[in-house]
Design an enzyme around this catalytic site. Sequence first.
Site, PDB file in Angstrom:
ATOM      1  N   LYS A   1       0.836  -1.209   0.000  1.00  0.00           N
ATOM      2  CA  LYS A   1       0.000   0.000   0.000  1.00  0.00           C
ATOM      3  C   LYS A   1       0.868   1.255   0.000  1.00  0.00           C
ATOM      4  O   LYS A   1       0.636   2.180  -0.776  1.00  0.00           O
ATOM      5  CB  LYS A   1      -0.934   0.014   1.230  1.00  0.00           C
ATOM      6  CG  LYS A   1      -1.850  -1.186   1.329  1.00  0.00           C
ATOM      7  CD  LYS A   1      -2.747  -1.123   2.552  1.00  0.00           C
ATOM      8  CE  LYS A   1      -2.039  -1.190   3.877  1.00  0.00           C
ATOM      9  NZ  LYS A   1      -1.348  -2.457   4.185  1.00  0.00           N
TER      10      LYS A   1
ATOM     11  N   ARG B   1      11.622  -5.673   4.881  1.00  0.00           N
ATOM     12  CA  ARG B   1      11.447  -4.222   4.702  1.00  0.00           C
ATOM     13  C   ARG B   1      12.436  -3.423   5.550  1.00  0.00           C
ATOM     14  O   ARG B   1      12.662  -3.697   6.713  1.00  0.00           O
ATOM     15  CB  ARG B   1      10.029  -3.812   5.094  1.00  0.00           C
ATOM     16  CG  ARG B   1       9.880  -2.287   5.082  1.00  0.00           C
ATOM     17  CD  ARG B   1       8.477  -1.805   5.177  1.00  0.00           C
ATOM     18  NE  ARG B   1       7.706  -2.476   6.197  1.00  0.00           N
ATOM     19  CZ  ARG B   1       6.383  -2.447   6.258  1.00  0.00           C
ATOM     20  NH1 ARG B   1       5.693  -1.784   5.358  1.00  0.00           N
ATOM     21  NH2 ARG B   1       5.743  -3.079   7.204  1.00  0.00           N
TER      22      ARG B   1
ATOM     23  N   ARG C   1      -0.895  -8.686  13.697  1.00  0.00           N
ATOM     24  CA  ARG C   1      -1.264  -7.722  12.633  1.00  0.00           C
ATOM     25  C   ARG C   1      -2.117  -8.413  11.570  1.00  0.00           C
ATOM     26  O   ARG C   1      -3.100  -7.853  11.079  1.00  0.00           O
ATOM     27  CB  ARG C   1      -0.002  -7.129  11.989  1.00  0.00           C
ATOM     28  CG  ARG C   1       0.692  -6.121  12.876  1.00  0.00           C
ATOM     29  CD  ARG C   1       2.060  -5.752  12.351  1.00  0.00           C
ATOM     30  NE  ARG C   1       2.026  -4.998  11.119  1.00  0.00           N
ATOM     31  CZ  ARG C   1       3.076  -4.864  10.297  1.00  0.00           C
ATOM     32  NH1 ARG C   1       4.220  -5.449  10.576  1.00  0.00           N
ATOM     33  NH2 ARG C   1       2.959  -4.142   9.210  1.00  0.00           N
TER      34      ARG C   1
HETATM   35  P1  AP5 Z   1       4.836  -1.571   1.786  1.00  0.00           P
HETATM   36  O1  AP5 Z   1       4.509  -0.762   0.583  1.00  0.00           O
HETATM   37  O2  AP5 Z   1       5.547  -0.906   2.909  1.00  0.00           O
HETATM   38  O3  AP5 Z   1       3.517  -2.347   2.312  1.00  0.00           O
HETATM   39  P2  AP5 Z   1       2.260  -1.822   3.118  1.00  0.00           P
HETATM   40  O4  AP5 Z   1       1.062  -2.496   2.567  1.00  0.00           O
HETATM   41  O5  AP5 Z   1       2.259  -0.331   3.183  1.00  0.00           O
HETATM   42  O6  AP5 Z   1       2.602  -2.489   4.511  1.00  0.00           O
HETATM   43  P3  AP5 Z   1       2.480  -1.944   5.982  1.00  0.00           P
HETATM   44  O7  AP5 Z   1       3.179  -2.998   6.816  1.00  0.00           O
HETATM   45  O8  AP5 Z   1       2.998  -0.545   6.119  1.00  0.00           O
HETATM   46  O9  AP5 Z   1       0.975  -2.000   6.224  1.00  0.00           O
HETATM   47  P4  AP5 Z   1       0.255  -2.019   7.541  1.00  0.00           P
HETATM   48  O10 AP5 Z   1      -1.122  -1.861   7.092  1.00  0.00           O
HETATM   49  O11 AP5 Z   1       0.519  -3.185   8.426  1.00  0.00           O
HETATM   50  O12 AP5 Z   1       0.954  -0.830   8.363  1.00  0.00           O
HETATM   51  P5  AP5 Z   1       0.513   0.648   8.694  1.00  0.00           P
HETATM   52  O13 AP5 Z   1       1.712   1.484   8.720  1.00  0.00           O
HETATM   53  O14 AP5 Z   1      -0.647   1.065   7.867  1.00  0.00           O
HETATM   54  O15 AP5 Z   1       5.679  -2.833   1.276  1.00  0.00           O
HETATM   55  C1  AP5 Z   1       6.180  -3.800   2.193  1.00  0.00           C
HETATM   56  C2  AP5 Z   1       7.541  -4.304   1.689  1.00  0.00           C
HETATM   57  O16 AP5 Z   1       7.346  -5.041   0.473  1.00  0.00           O
HETATM   58  C3  AP5 Z   1       8.556  -3.187   1.352  1.00  0.00           C
HETATM   59  O17 AP5 Z   1       9.842  -3.624   1.708  1.00  0.00           O
HETATM   60  C4  AP5 Z   1       8.442  -3.027  -0.180  1.00  0.00           C
HETATM   61  O18 AP5 Z   1       9.659  -2.584  -0.739  1.00  0.00           O
HETATM   62  C5  AP5 Z   1       8.079  -4.445  -0.616  1.00  0.00           C
HETATM   63  N1  AP5 Z   1       7.174  -4.479  -1.785  1.00  0.00           N
HETATM   64  C6  AP5 Z   1       6.073  -3.712  -2.003  1.00  0.00           C
HETATM   65  N2  AP5 Z   1       5.468  -4.063  -3.168  1.00  0.00           N
HETATM   66  C7  AP5 Z   1       6.199  -5.098  -3.671  1.00  0.00           C
HETATM   67  C8  AP5 Z   1       6.077  -5.891  -4.864  1.00  0.00           C
HETATM   68  N3  AP5 Z   1       5.072  -5.722  -5.748  1.00  0.00           N
HETATM   69  N4  AP5 Z   1       7.008  -6.863  -5.056  1.00  0.00           N
HETATM   70  C9  AP5 Z   1       8.038  -7.067  -4.161  1.00  0.00           C
HETATM   71  N5  AP5 Z   1       8.198  -6.334  -3.034  1.00  0.00           N
HETATM   72  C10 AP5 Z   1       7.288  -5.362  -2.787  1.00  0.00           C
HETATM   73  O19 AP5 Z   1      -0.060   0.468  10.186  1.00  0.00           O
HETATM   74  C11 AP5 Z   1       0.794   0.203  11.272  1.00  0.00           C
HETATM   75  C12 AP5 Z   1      -0.023   0.165  12.555  1.00  0.00           C
HETATM   76  O20 AP5 Z   1      -0.631   1.456  12.789  1.00  0.00           O
HETATM   77  C13 AP5 Z   1      -1.194  -0.807  12.581  1.00  0.00           C
HETATM   78  O21 AP5 Z   1      -0.791  -2.116  12.947  1.00  0.00           O
HETATM   79  C14 AP5 Z   1      -2.112  -0.161  13.625  1.00  0.00           C
HETATM   80  O22 AP5 Z   1      -1.667  -0.403  14.933  1.00  0.00           O
HETATM   81  C15 AP5 Z   1      -1.945   1.319  13.319  1.00  0.00           C
HETATM   82  N6  AP5 Z   1      -2.912   1.824  12.332  1.00  0.00           N
HETATM   83  C16 AP5 Z   1      -2.627   2.301  11.083  1.00  0.00           C
HETATM   84  N7  AP5 Z   1      -3.755   2.667  10.438  1.00  0.00           N
HETATM   85  C17 AP5 Z   1      -4.776   2.427  11.300  1.00  0.00           C
HETATM   86  C18 AP5 Z   1      -6.170   2.587  11.196  1.00  0.00           C
HETATM   87  N8  AP5 Z   1      -6.753   3.069  10.091  1.00  0.00           N
HETATM   88  N9  AP5 Z   1      -6.940   2.231  12.275  1.00  0.00           N
HETATM   89  C19 AP5 Z   1      -6.366   1.745  13.399  1.00  0.00           C
HETATM   90  N10 AP5 Z   1      -5.044   1.557  13.561  1.00  0.00           N
HETATM   91  C20 AP5 Z   1      -4.245   1.895  12.516  1.00  0.00           C
END
Ligand code: AP5
Length: 234
Positions: free
Chosen positions: A22, A143, A188
Site C-alpha cells: 500500500k 522491509r 497484525r
Molecule cells: P509496503 O509498501 O511498505 O507495504 P504496506 O502495505 O504499506 O505495509 P504496511 O506494513 O505498512 O501495512 P500495515 O497496514 O501493516 O501498516 P501501517 O503502517 O498502515 O511494502 C512492504 C515491503 O514489500 C517493502 O519492503 C516493499 O519494498 C516491498 N514491496 C512492495 N510491493 C512489492 C512488490 N510488488 N514486489 C516485491 N516487493 C514489494 O499500520 C501500522 C499500525 O498502525 C497498525 O498495525 C495499527 O496499529 C496502526 N494503524 C494504522 N492505520 C490504522 C487505522 N486506520 N486504524 C487503526 N489503527 C491503525
Amino acid sequence: MAQETSRNVGPVVLLGPPGAGKGTQAKRIRERYGIPQVSTGDLLRQNVVQGTELGIAAKAVMARGELVNDDLVCDMVQQRLVLPDCKRGYVLDGFPRTAAQAGWLDALLDHELFDNSRPTRAWPIVISLDVDYNQLLLRITGRRSCPTCGRIYNVHFQPPRTDELCDEAHGTKLVTRNDDRLEVLQPRLTAYQEQTRPVADYYQRTGRLISVNGDLPMDDVTGQIFRILEDHHA
Ligand code: AP5
C-alpha cells in the site's frame, strides 16, 4: 510516466494486508498525480516520535500489532483531509481499516455532496492489493526504511545500492520498523482478517471494490493501478 496534476483524482483508498504494498503504491500515485498520500500508519508513527497525546495512546497498541481506537484515528484523518493539498484528491493508505472507519468515511464524503464547492459526490476508488501469505512474510521481514527521506526498501526485492544505507539521503542508516518483528506479524495479520477483511467485503457488496494482483513485481502492480485510475477518469 509524466506527472498528471491538472485534474481531480479519487479519493483513492488502498486496501490490503500488512506488507501488501500500500505504501509503495501510494507514493507512486502521489508522484504521478500530485495528490498527497495520507497514511494513517505514518501519521501515527509521527505522533509516537513527537510524543503527542495521540502518540502516547497509540504506541503500545501499535507495538502489539493491534488497531488504534477508531475515534482517535478518524479525528486524525479529518485534521489531515481539511488541509489545502487534499483539494484535488488524496490517496488513503491504511484507512479505512474497520467497518466503523468505512462508515465514517462514507458519511464524510456524503457531507461533501452538500458543499457547493464540490458539486458531485466523491465516491472513493477502492483498490484491494491481493497478495499471497508467503510473499507477505518476505516483504515484511525484508522491509527497511530511511528515517530521513521515508524511502522504503526490501532486502529481498529492492535492496539499497550499499547494504543498510539509503541511496538518497546521504547514506542514512536504514531502520526496521518496530512492528515488523516476526512475533508482531501474526497479531497484525489477525487484525487484518478480523477487522479489515469485512471492510473489503463491504466495498465488494456495494460494487466499489477493484482487486489487483499485488503478487506481481512493483512496476506491474503500479501499471494495473494507473490503468484503473485512467479508466475511472476517461
Ligand atoms: P509496503 O509498501 O511498505 O507495504 P504496506 O502495505 O504499506 O505495509 P504496511 O506494513 O505498512 O501495512 P500495515 O497496514 O501493516 O501498516 P501501517 O503502517 O498502515 O511494502 C512492504 C515491503 O514489500 C517493502 O519492503 C516493499 O519494498 C516491498 N514491496 C512492495 N510491493 C512489492 C512488490 N510488488 N514486489 C516485491 N516487493 C514489494 O499500520 C501500522 C499500525 O498502525 C497498525 O498495525 C495499527 O496499529 C496502526 N494503524 C494504522 N492505520 C490504522 C487505522 N486506520 N486504524 C487503526 N489503527 C491503525
